[in-house]
Design a protein around this motif. Structure first.
Motif, mmCIF file in Angstrom:
data_model
loop_
_atom_site.group_PDB
_atom_site.id
_atom_site.type_symbol
_atom_site.label_atom_id
_atom_site.label_comp_id
_atom_site.label_asym_id
_atom_site.label_seq_id
_atom_site.Cartn_x
_atom_site.Cartn_y
_atom_site.Cartn_z
ATOM 1 N N ASP A 56 46.475 36.067 42.064
ATOM 2 C CA ASP A 56 46.366 34.731 41.224
ATOM 3 C C ASP A 56 47.302 33.486 41.828
ATOM 4 N N LEU A 57 46.601 32.835 42.424
ATOM 5 C CA LEU A 57 47.545 31.649 43.152
ATOM 6 C C LEU A 57 47.101 30.560 42.451
ATOM 7 N N THR A 58 46.722 30.558 41.166
ATOM 8 C CA THR A 58 46.493 29.476 40.319
ATOM 9 C C THR A 58 47.879 28.348 40.340
ATOM 10 N N TRP A 97 52.026 23.354 55.174
ATOM 11 C CA TRP A 97 50.607 23.550 55.961
ATOM 12 C C TRP A 97 49.846 24.526 55.142
ATOM 13 N N LEU A 98 50.480 25.525 54.569
ATOM 14 C CA LEU A 98 50.124 26.575 53.732
ATOM 15 C C LEU A 98 49.750 25.974 52.527
ATOM 16 N N SER A 99 50.720 25.302 51.696
ATOM 17 C CA SER A 99 50.568 24.825 50.344
ATOM 18 C C SER A 99 49.196 23.918 50.487
ATOM 19 N N GLU A 100 49.092 23.108 51.407
ATOM 20 C CA GLU A 100 47.702 22.295 51.475
ATOM 21 C C GLU A 100 46.579 22.961 51.508
ATOM 22 N N ARG A 101 46.670 24.199 52.187
ATOM 23 C CA ARG A 101 45.226 25.072 52.116
ATOM 24 C C ARG A 101 45.324 26.030 50.745
ATOM 25 N N ILE A 102 46.039 26.266 50.047
ATOM 26 C CA ILE A 102 46.103 27.071 48.976
ATOM 27 C C ILE A 102 45.782 25.951 48.040
ATOM 28 N N ALA A 153 48.969 32.585 58.866
ATOM 29 C CA ALA A 153 47.495 32.093 59.256
ATOM 30 C C ALA A 153 46.590 33.185 58.936
ATOM 31 N N CYS A 154 46.856 34.352 58.934
ATOM 32 C CA CYS A 154 45.877 35.418 58.345
ATOM 33 C C CYS A 154 45.581 35.228 56.626
ATOM 34 N N PHE A 155 47.060 35.109 56.111
ATOM 35 C CA PHE A 155 47.060 34.814 54.676
ATOM 36 C C PHE A 155 45.966 33.576 54.357
ATOM 37 N N ALA A 156 46.283 32.413 55.248
ATOM 38 C CA ALA A 156 45.205 31.153 55.039
ATOM 39 C C ALA A 156 44.044 31.542 55.255
ATOM 40 N N SER A 157 43.711 32.334 56.364
ATOM 41 C CA SER A 157 42.281 32.512 56.377
ATOM 42 C C SER A 157 41.497 33.661 55.321
ATOM 43 N N LEU A 158 42.236 34.123 54.592
ATOM 44 C CA LEU A 158 41.523 35.127 53.460
ATOM 45 C C LEU A 158 41.384 33.739 52.285
ATOM 46 N N LEU A 159 41.915 32.691 52.157
ATOM 47 C CA LEU A 159 41.335 31.712 51.564
ATOM 48 C C LEU A 159 40.268 31.006 52.066
ATOM 49 N N GLY A 160 39.598 31.239 53.124
ATOM 50 C CA GLY A 160 38.623 30.603 53.766
ATOM 51 C C GLY A 160 39.303 29.122 54.336
ATOM 52 N N ALA A 161 40.563 29.028 54.637
ATOM 53 C CA ALA A 161 41.060 27.747 54.881
ATOM 54 C C ALA A 161 41.391 27.815 56.505
#
Length: 166
Positions: free
Chosen positions: A2-4, A18-23, A157-165
């Protein structure tokens, strides 16, 4: 996960922004960089009063959906009870300094502040205080909610890709 309401900690140059912006984009939420709360507007040479920084961090954490990122363990401690997730970007100092060199001078910095930032990133595991490796490890291990430790750019990058980012 839960990344809310997500906190992201790690060394300078680890990829927190970089990751924060994508989430935040995937949540349609607010992205808050603790550098902008810790430092007075106009650069990285004058810190805000501690009480003011805490107030601003708590205000940021009052949003419904947010990603708050930074190195400041003392500010993270003030808002972590409201977080649904914690992500620790635990990259090597060499990788962090390489990332900093690649992105170059930012936010009205100069050669002197850039050199200081590189030194700061190089000393992550050897320095003391709430912005150190030891402090971030303690925050991570004590966090009761969902958490993830990412130890390479590929994992991030893998984590971000799971977000569709991208």
């Amino acid at each position: 996960m839960d990344l809310t309401k997500t906190l992201i900690v790690g060394n300078s140059g680890a990829g927190k922004s970089w990751l924060s912006e994508r989430i935040a984009d995937s949540l349609n939420g607010t992205w808050i960089d603790l550098d902008l709360i810790h430092w007075q507007p106009g650069g990285f040479n004058v810190a805000r009063q501690r009480e003011e920084a805490i107030r601003l961090a708590r205000e940021a954490a009052n949003h419904d959906r947010w990603v708050i990122e930074g190195i400041y363990g003392w500010l993270i401690a003030e808002i972590q009870s409201g977080a649904t997730a914690l992500i620790w970007l635990d990259l090597s100092e060499a990788e962090c300094t390489n990332n900093i060199r690649q992105r170059g001078i930012r936010r009205d910095g100069n050669d002197e502040s850039f050199a200081a930032l590189l030194h700061w990133a190089e000393t992550y595991r050897s320095r003391d205080g709430s912005s150190s490796y030891t402090a971030h490890a303690r925050i991570f291990h004590e966090f009761a909610g969902q958490k993830q430790r990412l130890c390479s750019r590929d994992e991030i990058a893998c984590f971000a890709s799971l977000l569709g980012a991208p």
